[in-house]
Each structure stands twice: as structure tokens, then as C-alpha cells.
Write a protein that holds these residues in place. Sequence first.
Motif, PDB file in Angstrom:
ATOM      1  N   GLY A   1       3.207  21.214  -4.944  1.00 19.59           N
ATOM      2  CA  GLY A   1       3.376  21.316  -3.501  1.00 19.59           C
ATOM      3  C   GLY A   1       4.476  20.397  -3.000  1.00 19.59           C
ATOM      4  N   ARG A   2       4.533  20.263  -1.667  1.00 16.81           N
ATOM      5  CA  ARG A   2       5.539  19.416  -1.018  1.00 16.81           C
ATOM      6  C   ARG A   2       4.842  18.170  -0.461  1.00 16.81           C
ATOM      7  N   TYR A   3       5.446  17.022  -0.734  1.00 21.73           N
ATOM      8  CA  TYR A   3       4.827  15.754  -0.366  1.00 21.73           C
ATOM      9  C   TYR A   3       5.872  14.769   0.150  1.00 21.73           C
ATOM     10  N   ARG A   4       5.362  13.722   0.764  1.00 14.28           N
ATOM     11  CA  ARG A   4       6.129  12.512   1.033  1.00 14.28           C
ATOM     12  C   ARG A   4       5.332  11.339   0.476  1.00 14.28           C
ATOM     13  N   VAL A   5       6.024  10.237   0.179  1.00 13.53           N
ATOM     14  CA  VAL A   5       5.372   8.990  -0.201  1.00 13.53           C
ATOM     15  C   VAL A   5       5.539   8.013   0.955  1.00 13.53           C
ATOM     16  N   GLN A   6       4.432   7.455   1.403  1.00 14.48           N
ATOM     17  CA  GLN A   6       4.421   6.490   2.503  1.00 14.48           C
ATOM     18  C   GLN A   6       4.122   5.106   1.942  1.00 14.48           C
ATOM     19  N   LEU A   7       4.899   4.126   2.355  1.00 11.77           N
ATOM     20  CA  LEU A   7       4.674   2.744   1.948  1.00 11.77           C
ATOM     21  C   LEU A   7       4.389   1.900   3.180  1.00 11.77           C
ATOM     22  N   LEU A   8       3.351   1.073   3.068  1.00 11.14           N
ATOM     23  CA  LEU A   8       2.942   0.215   4.184  1.00 11.14           C
ATOM     24  C   LEU A   8       2.988  -1.239   3.744  1.00 11.14           C
ATOM     25  N   ARG A   9       3.805  -2.021   4.416  1.00 14.27           N
ATOM     26  CA  ARG A   9       3.752  -3.471   4.267  1.00 14.27           C
ATOM     27  C   ARG A   9       3.216  -4.016   5.567  1.00 14.27           C
ATOM     28  N   ILE A  10       2.162  -4.795   5.487  1.00 12.88           N
ATOM     29  CA  ILE A  10       1.498  -5.234   6.696  1.00 12.88           C
ATOM     30  C   ILE A  10       2.456  -6.095   7.513  1.00 12.88           C
ATOM     31  N   GLY A  11       2.573  -5.748   8.804  1.00 17.84           N
ATOM     32  CA  GLY A  11       3.483  -6.465   9.687  1.00 17.84           C
ATOM     33  C   GLY A  11       4.865  -5.840   9.771  1.00 17.84           C
ATOM     34  N   PHE A  12       5.097  -4.746   9.000  1.00 12.67           N
ATOM     35  CA  PHE A  12       6.394  -4.088   9.013  1.00 12.67           C
ATOM     36  C   PHE A  12       6.203  -2.603   9.305  1.00 12.67           C
ATOM     37  N   ARG A  13       7.294  -1.973   9.738  1.00  9.80           N
ATOM     38  CA  ARG A  13       7.220  -0.541  10.002  1.00  9.80           C
ATOM     39  C   ARG A  13       6.977   0.230   8.703  1.00  9.80           C
ATOM     40  N   PRO A  14       6.172   1.293   8.764  1.00 11.34           N
ATOM     41  CA  PRO A  14       5.950   2.100   7.559  1.00 11.34           C
ATOM     42  C   PRO A  14       7.243   2.747   7.077  1.00 11.34           C
ATOM     43  N   VAL A  15       7.319   3.005   5.775  1.00 11.92           N
ATOM     44  CA  VAL A  15       8.444   3.704   5.168  1.00 11.92           C
ATOM     45  C   VAL A  15       7.931   5.062   4.703  1.00 11.92           C
ATOM     46  N   LEU A  16       8.696   6.108   4.991  1.00  8.96           N
ATOM     47  CA  LEU A  16       8.289   7.456   4.608  1.00  8.96           C
ATOM     48  C   LEU A  16       9.449   8.114   3.874  1.00  8.96           C
TER      49      LEU A  16
ATOM     50  N   LEU B   1       0.847  -1.186   0.000  1.00 12.56           N
ATOM     51  CA  LEU B   1       0.000   0.000   0.000  1.00 12.56           C
ATOM     52  C   LEU B   1       0.887   1.242   0.000  1.00 12.56           C
ATOM     53  N   VAL B   2       0.632   2.179  -0.911  1.00  9.95           N
ATOM     54  CA  VAL B   2       1.374   3.445  -0.952  1.00  9.95           C
ATOM     55  C   VAL B   2       0.391   4.596  -0.829  1.00  9.95           C
ATOM     56  N   ARG B   3       0.803   5.629  -0.089  1.00  8.61           N
ATOM     57  CA  ARG B   3      -0.029   6.817   0.111  1.00  8.61           C
ATOM     58  C   ARG B   3       0.801   8.049  -0.178  1.00  8.61           C
ATOM     59  N   LEU B   4       0.152   9.063  -0.722  1.00  7.54           N
ATOM     60  CA  LEU B   4       0.771  10.366  -0.938  1.00  7.54           C
ATOM     61  C   LEU B   4       0.296  11.282   0.183  1.00  7.54           C
ATOM     62  N   VAL B   5       1.247  11.713   1.027  1.00  5.83           N
ATOM     63  CA  VAL B   5       0.889  12.489   2.216  1.00  5.83           C
ATOM     64  C   VAL B   5       1.629  13.822   2.189  1.00  5.83           C
ATOM     65  N   GLY B   6       1.220  14.719   3.056  1.00  2.71           N
ATOM     66  CA  GLY B   6       1.857  16.024   3.143  1.00  2.71           C
ATOM     67  C   GLY B   6       3.292  15.926   3.636  1.00  2.71           C
ATOM     68  N   ALA B   7       4.075  16.958   3.354  1.00  2.00           N
ATOM     69  CA  ALA B   7       5.494  16.937   3.708  1.00  2.00           C
ATOM     70  C   ALA B   7       5.719  16.871   5.206  1.00  2.00           C
ATOM     71  N   GLU B   8       4.747  17.321   5.996  1.00  2.00           N
ATOM     72  CA  GLU B   8       4.912  17.318   7.445  1.00  2.00           C
ATOM     73  C   GLU B   8       4.371  16.046   8.099  1.00  2.00           C
ATOM     74  N   ALA B   9       3.928  15.095   7.282  1.00  2.00           N
ATOM     75  CA  ALA B   9       3.312  13.888   7.834  1.00  2.00           C
ATOM     76  C   ALA B   9       4.348  13.032   8.553  1.00  2.00           C
ATOM     77  N   THR B  10       3.855  12.224   9.492  1.00  2.00           N
ATOM     78  CA  THR B  10       4.684  11.265  10.212  1.00  2.00           C
ATOM     79  C   THR B  10       4.379   9.872   9.686  1.00  2.00           C
ATOM     80  N   THR B  11       5.103   8.870  10.195  1.00  2.00           N
ATOM     81  CA  THR B  11       4.895   7.499   9.719  1.00  2.00           C
ATOM     82  C   THR B  11       3.526   6.970  10.078  1.00  2.00           C
ATOM     83  N   SER B  12       2.851   7.605  11.024  1.00  2.00           N
ATOM     84  CA  SER B  12       1.515   7.136  11.413  1.00  2.00           C
ATOM     85  C   SER B  12       0.407   7.796  10.612  1.00  2.00           C
TER      86      SER B  12
END
Length: 335
Positions: A66-81, A31-42
Motif C-alpha cells: 500500500g501507500r504510507y508515510r513515516v511520521q517522526l515525533l521528537r517531543i517539543g519539536f514539530r512532527p516530521v512526515l 517515536l516513529v509511526r507508520l501512517v496512511g499516505a493521506e495522513a497529516t502531521t497531527s
Amino acid sequence: GTASAHAHAQTSIIEGVARAEEGGAPVAFALVRLVGAEATTSASGASPQGITTADGRYRFNGVAPGRYRVQLLRIGFRPVLSDPVQVAAGEALQVTLTVASQPLMLPAVNVTADVCMTVKDLAAHPRILTLWEQARDGASVRTELMARYRYHSLLREVSYELRADGPTPPGTLDQQIVNEPKWALSNAARRRAHRLSRGYYAPNDGWGLPNELDILHEDFLTTHCIYSAAVRGDGEVGLRFRPLQVRRRFLDVGGTIWLDLATFLARRLELEYVDGEELRGTVRVDFGDVAFAGGTLRMPIGGEFAMRPSRSNPARRTEGKLTFTYSGFEEVPPR
């Protein structure tokens, strides 16, 4: 016309590939999400999201400058930002994600007290909230697949009626469904809303069978609640749920969704159909890894049921088995 072409030119693309830190293999169907630049791993919520392809690629179209981060979620693992990136109008930006295998360490989960938790109450119960969020994110991968792939599913029901002189010969009912990406999510939302407001029985469709996507949806926890979590010795944890109120002549569901403690993917869904306080039937749905598009996805594969379909004849019982099969996976490009 010219105005729409100009507006389209003002939006941008963020795309890239996700690779494992160890060996560089592509990270497929995460799962990948496009989040704001100030977002945290949660970060979660209404952010644009999708899934990586079999070769680890992802793409977000129509991104406003704008400014963004890409968040990746693998279930059972820590998120990547990712690091923050600045995207200009009309730009196509590449963001590569390097994914380390860092298992998510959950706090110990014990059997909880009998507290009825709706979606707004979960924040006060962090262990249950973490479990629910992990399970929901796992289910979101299947939601994204529904929006991207056309495929065929076949639900085969083999059932018999139990009578005083013995069971009837078994009968077979096949339900064939084509998942059309254009309509899949809106149809699922409409069906979910109808069941939550009118119950899990419809005269033309019979008894409605919710799936893990329905049970883990925020809307479900507005009319139902999670009231405990239980851990079993064989590596699974169950989230138990029930209706918020007892309604007569309204077929509702309670039960338990069992998750794998290592991956937080669904193992089993145990449902109890209730009419008021009367138990009308039980269903068990088993989950397994289904091969598709070069990878696997956790989906329903089988189960069994026992029902008392008649209010006027409560002694009448129907039992049977369920089998789910899938075929013809075909990626449909977004329009």
C-alpha cells in the motif's frame, strides 16, 4: 507451512534512518509511526509505532502492500512526515528522514477554569489537549523501550513510623523487577485495568504506585479527569487530575503531573491517595534522565511519601524516601 510462508512473503518492510538536518547526526530514541499516505502531521491513534535506535534507525516489519508515510515525533519539536511511498508485496523499502529542529510553539497556557475533562472532552480544550498529547507521546517512548529492552529496576524504600514517643528506626524494602519485553506491555495493561476497577490497594501488594505511563494513558481518563493546568515560573506546567466520582472504601488517586515546558517530559508526579473524601497519603516521584544504550531516557529516579495506612488508627503515620535505579539494558530482537 506453505500457506503461512506465502502470507509472510506478501508483507513488506519499511525501514530507514533519521538524521538531523543540521550536521547529519542520528536522531536517537524518537517515536516513529507508520501512517496512511493521506495522513497529516497531527496523525495519531492506532498506527504501528516504534522508536529509533541509538544510531537513528527504525524498522517496520509485516507491512501490507500500500501507500504510507513515516511520521517522526521528537517531543517539543514539530512532527516530521515523509513523502508518500508505495510498497509492493515482499519489498524492503528504505525511507530516510531528515529532521529539522523546529520547536513546537504551543498556545499560551494559563490556569484553566475548574472543568472536569475526560478523554472525550479534551478536543474542546485545545491547549490542554496539546499538552496531554505531547506528554503522552513522550511517555510512549518509554513504552516502546519496555517492549524492546530487557533491563533491571530496583525500587528502594526507606521508611519509618511516626509514634508519640518519636520515629521508629528506619527500615529498608527493596523491590527488584526485570522488564521482560515479551510480557512488559500486557503486564502493565493488566495492572492498570486492575487498579482502575478495584483501587490502588491490594492485600498482597500494598499501595499501588502508578507511573506517568498510567496517568497519561487514555484508559485513566475514563475514570479520572484533568481539571486544570497551571504554569510555574521555573519552566514547568502541571496537569491536575482527580477521580470522576467519590467512592468509599476504594483507594483512588488524584494529583498533578508536572512537565518541562521546553520538552514536555515529566519532571515530577505528585499523588494524593484518597478513600472517599479522606486523604490517606501523599507521594512525590521525581524524574531524571537515565543513561542507556548510548542515549538517555526520562524515568523515575526518586521521591518521598507520607501515608496513614490504617483506617482503624488514623493517627498512625509512615514516612519515607524512594530511590529508583536501573541496570543491564539489553536489546531483545523481536520474535
